[in-house]
Design an enzyme around this catalytic site. Structure first.
Site, PDB file in Angstrom:
ATOM      1  N   LYS A 146       0.850  -1.204   0.000  1.00 10.83           N
ATOM      2  CA  LYS A 146       0.000   0.000   0.000  1.00 10.83           C
ATOM      3  C   LYS A 146       0.879   1.245   0.000  1.00 10.83           C
ATOM      4  O   LYS A 146       2.062   1.184   0.367  1.00 10.83           O
ATOM      5  CB  LYS A 146      -0.919   0.045   1.230  1.00 10.83           C
ATOM      6  CG  LYS A 146      -0.230   0.010   2.609  1.00 10.83           C
ATOM      7  CD  LYS A 146       0.217   1.334   3.161  1.00 10.83           C
ATOM      8  CE  LYS A 146       0.880   1.221   4.533  1.00 10.83           C
ATOM      9  NZ  LYS A 146       1.732   2.340   4.912  1.00 10.83           N
ATOM     10  N   SER A 150       2.482  -6.028   7.328  1.00 12.19           N
ATOM     11  CA  SER A 150       1.056  -6.010   7.680  1.00 12.19           C
ATOM     12  C   SER A 150       0.240  -6.741   6.615  1.00 12.19           C
ATOM     13  O   SER A 150      -0.705  -7.474   6.935  1.00 12.19           O
ATOM     14  CB  SER A 150       0.547  -4.572   7.773  1.00 12.19           C
ATOM     15  OG  SER A 150       1.303  -3.850   8.708  1.00 12.19           O
ATOM     16  N   ASP A 174      -2.012  -1.393  10.736  1.00 15.83           N
ATOM     17  CA  ASP A 174      -2.289  -1.415   9.292  1.00 15.83           C
ATOM     18  C   ASP A 174      -2.909  -2.735   8.818  1.00 15.83           C
ATOM     19  O   ASP A 174      -3.321  -2.848   7.668  1.00 15.83           O
ATOM     20  CB  ASP A 174      -0.990  -1.220   8.495  1.00 15.83           C
ATOM     21  CG  ASP A 174      -0.521   0.225   8.523  1.00 15.83           C
ATOM     22  OD1 ASP A 174      -1.268   1.088   9.014  1.00 15.83           O
ATOM     23  OD2 ASP A 174       0.607   0.480   8.039  1.00 15.83           O
TER      24      ASP A 174
HETATM   25  O1  C5P Z   1       0.714  -1.231  14.884  1.00 19.40           O
HETATM   26  P1  C5P Z   1       2.108  -1.380  14.382  1.00 19.40           P
HETATM   27  O2  C5P Z   1       2.911  -2.382  15.167  1.00 19.40           O
HETATM   28  O3  C5P Z   1       2.211  -1.593  12.903  1.00 19.40           O
HETATM   29  O4  C5P Z   1       2.786   0.040  14.630  1.00 19.40           O
HETATM   30  C1  C5P Z   1       4.178   0.201  14.729  1.00 19.40           C
HETATM   31  C2  C5P Z   1       4.479   1.321  15.698  1.00 19.40           C
HETATM   32  O5  C5P Z   1       4.037   2.570  15.170  1.00 19.40           O
HETATM   33  C3  C5P Z   1       3.758   1.186  17.020  1.00 19.40           C
HETATM   34  O6  C5P Z   1       4.526   0.459  17.928  1.00 19.40           O
HETATM   35  C4  C5P Z   1       3.596   2.609  17.477  1.00 19.40           C
HETATM   36  O7  C5P Z   1       4.769   3.034  18.116  1.00 19.40           O
HETATM   37  C5  C5P Z   1       3.493   3.391  16.182  1.00 19.40           C
HETATM   38  N1  C5P Z   1       2.106   3.759  15.833  1.00 19.40           N
HETATM   39  C6  C5P Z   1       1.484   4.792  16.520  1.00 19.40           C
HETATM   40  N2  C5P Z   1       0.201   5.147  16.192  1.00 19.40           N
HETATM   41  C7  C5P Z   1      -0.463   4.526  15.199  1.00 19.40           C
HETATM   42  C8  C5P Z   1       0.141   3.460  14.488  1.00 19.40           C
HETATM   43  C9  C5P Z   1       1.438   3.114  14.827  1.00 19.40           C
HETATM   44  O8  C5P Z   1       2.076   5.383  17.429  1.00 19.40           O
HETATM   45  N3  C5P Z   1      -1.711   4.916  14.908  1.00 19.40           N
END
Ligand code: C5P
Length: 305
Positions: free
Chosen positions: A11, A103, A136
């Site tokens: 994406k 993701s 994501d």
């Molecule tokens: O959810 P995911 O593990 O893909 O996100 C990676 C990092 O990005 C999270 O650990 C967080 O620190 C940050 N993040 C965030 N707010 C979001 C998405 C991601 O702070 N909405």
């Protein structure tokens, strides 16, 4: 039992606004997701027991920390299935590029195991597992042009699906999303919401582009995190815009930049100009929600109550 071969698409974020920090430490977002047809190849092979991941990319873990493996374990725990699976991933999507490869792989494993093990959960039933895996992941249960709210995990398909060419520039740098968000925190000031995505969506509905309204609030923090990326940014943007891009932006937390083009010829010209400037780039096409669903073949979407 037969194996399942899946294309796990990337994406880009056409726009991304950070509205503030949430109580759970994540950030409240408003983002526009768009699937592109650059894809990893995943093969799910049924096994008697256990979950095994094999990947051809040196930066991708091949143990239980791999997000695709965690997705499989989660399905097994949630459904109490005792069968096993081998997950082979051929990486084509740059790692740490803000293109959602990990993701996407996780969401494809959820959808794939649902089919392989005939669980009948569908995207709707898989959503609660997807949110546990990453912000994501739920988007990749849907695909196409979609609005992401909350942590990015509350996803709404847009009525007008974008058909365009996306020139992806891979600077060959891996950027940590968590670190980019952490940097942003030092600079995040309460501000009026810019409404850029709102303007974009309303212009799209009227049939005009509206791309000039879009922005990526993570860009400055990403460039602080990866100074070697900042050195290339001006050049990348200039080439994309000179070739006629309607939008040139950083995807997610980077490191990939992309340009959006209405026609194939300009997109190819942009790729050639980037190559002349010593930059690695490829031309991809956007996938609509319908095309993304089509890629799942005869998959039956069952809505639970
Ligand atoms: O959810 P995911 O593990 O893909 O996100 C990676 C990092 O990005 C999270 O650990 C967080 O620190 C940050 N993040 C965030 N707010 C979001 C998405 C991601 O702070 N909405």
């Amino acid at each position: 039992m037969k194996s399942l071969r899946i294309r796990s698409y990337a994406k880009v974020n056409l726009g991304l606004e950070v509205l503030g920090v949430r109580e759970d430490g994540y950030h409240e977002l408003r983002t526009l997701f768009q699937t592109v047809d650059l894809a990893d190849e995943i093969v799910l092979r049924p096994q008697a027991k256990g979950v095994r991941v094999l990947c051809d990319h040196p930066l991708v873990p091949q143990d239980g920390t791999n997000l695709a493996a965690r997705a499989a374990e989660l399905v097994r725990r949630y459904t109490r299935v005792t069968k096993g699976v081998e997950i082979r991933i051929a990486k084509r999507i740059p790692v740490g590029g803000g293109l959602g490869g990990g993701s996407s792989n996780a969401a494809c494993v959820l959808l794939g195991l649902d089919r392989l093990w005939k669980l009948g959960l569908g995207p709707d039933g898989l959503h609660r597992l997807a949110v546990k895996l990453g912000a994501d992941v739920p988007y990749f249960l849907l695909g196409g042009t979609a609005l992401g709210l909350a942590r990015g995990d509350e996803v709404y398909p847009l009525r007008r699906q974008i058909r365009a060419y996306i020139v992806l520039v891979d600077p060959g740098i891996s950027v940590s999303t968590a670190r980019v968000f952490a940097r942003l925190d030092g600079r995040l000031t309460p501000r009026e919401n810019s409404n850029s995505i709102y303007y974009f969506v309303s212009r799209q509905l009227e049939g005009s582009g509206g791309y000039r309204f879009l922005q990526n609030d993570l860009e400055e923090a990403a460039l602080e995190e990866a100074p070697e990326l900042r050195a290339q940014t001006g050049r990348i943007r200039a080439v994309l815009l000179r070739a006629g891009a309607s939008l040139s932006a950083l995807s997610g937390s980077g490191s990939s930049y992309f340009g959006l083009f209405e026609d194939a010829r300009s997109a190819r010209r942009a790729r050639a100009a980037l190559a002349d400037a010593g930059l690695r780039a490829l031309v991809a096409r956007t996938l609509t929600l319908e095309q993304y669903r089509g890629a799942w073949g005869r998959y039956r979407y069952r809505l639970s109550q």
